[in-house]
Scaffold this active site. Structure first.
Site, PDB file in Angstrom:
ATOM      1  CB  CYS A 107      67.895  20.366  13.121  1.00 15.99           C
ATOM      2  SG  CYS A 107      66.412  21.329  12.852  1.00 15.99           S
ATOM      3  CG  PHE A 245      44.534  12.162  21.001  1.00 24.39           C
ATOM      4  CD1 PHE A 245      43.320  11.946  20.375  1.00 24.39           C
ATOM      5  CD2 PHE A 245      45.666  11.563  20.467  1.00 24.39           C
ATOM      6  CE1 PHE A 245      43.222  11.149  19.243  1.00 24.39           C
ATOM      7  CE2 PHE A 245      45.579  10.760  19.342  1.00 24.39           C
ATOM      8  CZ  PHE A 245      44.357  10.555  18.727  1.00 24.39           C
ATOM      9  CB  ILE A 246      43.967  18.783  24.316  1.00 22.65           C
ATOM     10  CG1 ILE A 246      45.487  18.857  24.214  1.00 22.65           C
ATOM     11  CG2 ILE A 246      43.477  19.534  25.558  1.00 22.65           C
ATOM     12  CD1 ILE A 246      46.033  20.273  24.146  1.00 22.65           C
ATOM     13  NE  ARG A 247      40.071  14.233  20.738  1.00 21.10           N
ATOM     14  CZ  ARG A 247      39.915  13.378  19.738  1.00 21.10           C
ATOM     15  NH1 ARG A 247      39.366  12.187  19.976  1.00 21.10           N
ATOM     16  NH2 ARG A 247      40.293  13.705  18.517  1.00 21.10           N
TER      17      ARG A 247
END
Length: 262
Positions: A107, A245-247
């Protein structure tokens, strides 16, 4: 299709000083060889479900097709493990470029390593979609808790195509790339607009996973696991919000945080 995803086996389990024979659920693994215009193109080792979606999504992500209209016919011979695809035209992609490195400008911002076909097909996201922190956590919980095969075997990756409010489709596979290809194929076959959608993913956000998301066309990727440094660089260059790290009740935002709101 769930019955094709796993089988029961008698195994020997060691626990607390003792061996015992128990029944366990093991995920299935299946090789599918794709022929394009009567030429062998690729062999994918996968979970034996949603073959058509996976083939369509894979060919689109590799730049072989732009839409389902480019395909004249597609048939699956499950007994032999073959997929036969006839295109309406000859392949426009040079097959010698597959799996060959290409160093180019990402890009116009920073130099990154691409495969040749990634450089052709990865798209900078123009998504205006926003999602709240609570919605991000809820989508991850829904995807993981509703995956019976993952709960039984622990041996698969889950990927979901979502709006901020709900899960639209979930696909499961032993290969994380395959799960994303199945979602891509689903969106193509069902003509689902993807720019305003979100990918929720159970595995690590590698550079390849990030590029798959860019090829699909989403602007947000939510993961239960960690990203790599190259994935973060690509996410910033391609204007994709990468969340890992969606915990529990927490997560980390690694790029384009303006899409995650209170």
């Amino acid at each position: 299709m769930l019955e094709n995803m796993s089988d029961k086996y008698t195994i020997t389990k060691y626990h607390d000083g003792q061996f015992q024979d128990v029944e366990d659920v093991i995920v299935n693994e299946f090789p599918l060889t794709i022929f394009v215009n009567e030429m062998e193109f690729a062999t994918m080792v996968c979970t034996p479900t949603h073959f058509e979606e996976m083939v369509v999504g894979f060919l689109a992500s590799e730049g072989v097709i732009r839409s389902y209209n480019d395909i004249h016919s597609l048939s699956i011979d499950e007994s032999r493990g073959y997929a036969y695809v006839m295109l309406k035209v000859n392949m426009t992609t040079n097959q010698e470029y597959y799996s060959k490195r290409f160093i180019g400008s990402c890009c116009g911002k920073s130099r990154q390593f691409y495969f040749h076909n990634d450089a052709r097909t990865a798209k900078t996201s123009m998504s205006k979609t926003r999602i709240t922190a609570a919605q991000s956590i809820e989508l991850m919980n829904q995807m993981q808790n509703n995956s019976q095969v993952f709960l039984e075997t622990g041996g698969v990756h889950n990927a979901a195509l979502c709006s901020p409010e709900e899960i639209i489709a979930v696909r499961t596979d032993i290969g994380r790339h395959n799960a994303l290809d199945k979602l891509y194929g689903y969106s193509i076959l069902n003509r689902v607009p993807v720019r305003n959608k979100i990918i929720v993913f159970s595995g690590r956000i590698s550079s390849e996973v990030l590029l798959k998301a860019a090829k699909i066309g989403v602007g947000i990727v939510l993961s239960k696991s960690a990203p790599t440094d190259l994935a973060i660089k690509l996410a910033k260059d391609l204007n994709i919000t990468a969340v890992g790290f969606i915990r529990g009740k927490s997560f980390n935002v690694y790029s384009c945080p303006e899409r995650i709101v209170d």
